[in-house]
Write a protein that holds these residues in place. Sequence first.
Motif, PDB file in Angstrom:
ATOM      1  N   SER A  92       0.814  -1.210   0.000  1.00  0.00           N
ATOM      2  CA  SER A  92       0.000   0.000   0.000  1.00  0.00           C
ATOM      3  C   SER A  92       0.852   1.267   0.000  1.00  0.00           C
ATOM      4  CB  SER A  92      -0.937   0.001   1.211  1.00  0.00           C
ATOM      5  OG  SER A  92      -0.200  -0.045   2.432  1.00  0.00           O
ATOM      6  N   ASP A 116      -2.346  -5.613   4.819  1.00  0.00           N
ATOM      7  CA  ASP A 116      -3.649  -5.354   5.452  1.00  0.00           C
ATOM      8  C   ASP A 116      -4.147  -3.935   5.224  1.00  0.00           C
ATOM      9  OD1 ASP A 116      -3.690  -7.928   6.442  1.00  0.00           O
ATOM     10  OD2 ASP A 116      -2.855  -7.387   8.397  1.00  0.00           O
ATOM     11  N   ASP A 117      -3.266  -3.032   4.827  1.00  0.00           N
ATOM     12  CA  ASP A 117      -3.665  -1.645   4.622  1.00  0.00           C
ATOM     13  C   ASP A 117      -4.110  -1.341   3.197  1.00  0.00           C
ATOM     14  OD1 ASP A 117      -3.064  -0.955   7.279  1.00  0.00           O
ATOM     15  OD2 ASP A 117      -0.952  -0.606   6.795  1.00  0.00           O
ATOM     16  N   ASP A 120      -7.882  -0.487   2.769  1.00  0.00           N
ATOM     17  CA  ASP A 120      -8.161   0.823   3.366  1.00  0.00           C
ATOM     18  C   ASP A 120      -7.698   1.943   2.438  1.00  0.00           C
ATOM     19  OD1 ASP A 120      -9.260  -0.308   5.630  1.00  0.00           O
ATOM     20  OD2 ASP A 120      -7.395  -0.241   6.785  1.00  0.00           O
ATOM     21  N   ILE A 123     -10.122   2.167  -0.514  1.00  0.00           N
ATOM     22  CA  ILE A 123     -11.368   2.785  -0.038  1.00  0.00           C
ATOM     23  C   ILE A 123     -11.176   4.290   0.148  1.00  0.00           C
ATOM     24  CG2 ILE A 123     -12.951   2.910   1.930  1.00  0.00           C
ATOM     25  CD1 ILE A 123     -12.349  -0.193   2.242  1.00  0.00           C
ATOM     26  N   ARG A 124     -10.065   4.680   0.747  1.00  0.00           N
ATOM     27  CA  ARG A 124      -9.815   6.109   1.014  1.00  0.00           C
ATOM     28  C   ARG A 124      -9.631   6.891  -0.282  1.00  0.00           C
ATOM     29  NH1 ARG A 124      -4.794   8.327   2.106  1.00  0.00           N
ATOM     30  NH2 ARG A 124      -3.947   6.299   2.749  1.00  0.00           N
ATOM     31  N   LYS A 168     -18.001  -0.691   1.066  1.00  0.00           N
ATOM     32  CA  LYS A 168     -17.262   0.507   1.467  1.00  0.00           C
ATOM     33  C   LYS A 168     -17.284   1.585   0.392  1.00  0.00           C
ATOM     34  CE  LYS A 168     -15.792  -0.998   5.481  1.00  0.00           C
ATOM     35  NZ  LYS A 168     -16.112  -0.327   6.773  1.00  0.00           N
TER      36      LYS A 168
END
Length: 267
Positions: A92, A116-117, A120, A123-124, A168
């Motif tokens: 990421s 794992d990021d 996120d 999505i961000r 999301k």
Amino acid sequence: MDLSIPKIMGIVNVTQDSFYDGGKIKTDRDLLQKAEKMLSEGADILDIGAYSSRPGAKDIALEEEQQTAAQAVVQIMKEFPEAVISIDTFRSEVAETCVQEGAAIINDISAGELDDDMFDLVIRLNIPYIMMHMRGNPRTMSQMTDYGDLVSDVIDYFNLKITQLRRKGVKDLIIDPGFGFAKTREQNFELMAKLELLWMLDVPMLSGVSRKSMIFKTLDCTPDEALNGTTALNMASLMKGASILRVHDVKEAKETVTLFEQLKKKD
């Protein structure tokens, strides 16, 4: 980007040990010449990768991948500001840096499994996201080829991830069935033969078979001699619903799409 007509993604490896073209790009001039050639031949997307994902590839430090990939994005965007760049990474931090420099798509071989990021971040940023099916990592995937039902397992894998990201608010998702990743040669051909079944997921699909071992081992040739086989399986991919072809050879892939579109008109 309108995917009703299939698009071509040109592979731009800035690594030293990719299975086919590793080490060919040594300078900024090499990089820009490669980009110019692909764009002039009709590439719709340039896919920049600074981490080799071939089976057994060595690990590369995050900082090295980040610096190499970001520098390539900067150079191409400076010279070709209209280019659409995807960043081929499962990290990421690398993806975010390259997006800040102008990359428009994240192409993740691990579909978020190795960082794992990553979800996120997607999505961000709400950025188009290509997620591939793979088990393990490039160093272990060759030993992870046991499936109950290969195609069903691939569909279930993507269904969970698509559902998670859709909830999301992520809209632009593309799947890559991952030819050559945690799959034997026989499994690769099984997947190709049933590729149209992945359309039940209702998202665009990328096919990446360019010069891979499923071709050159079957034809008993080398990757250098696998262009004809690549073209054959690219056409099969298009006829089974692929919206993007990820290739080393843009001109030949573009010709394949042109012929495919003529066939569609007569269907």
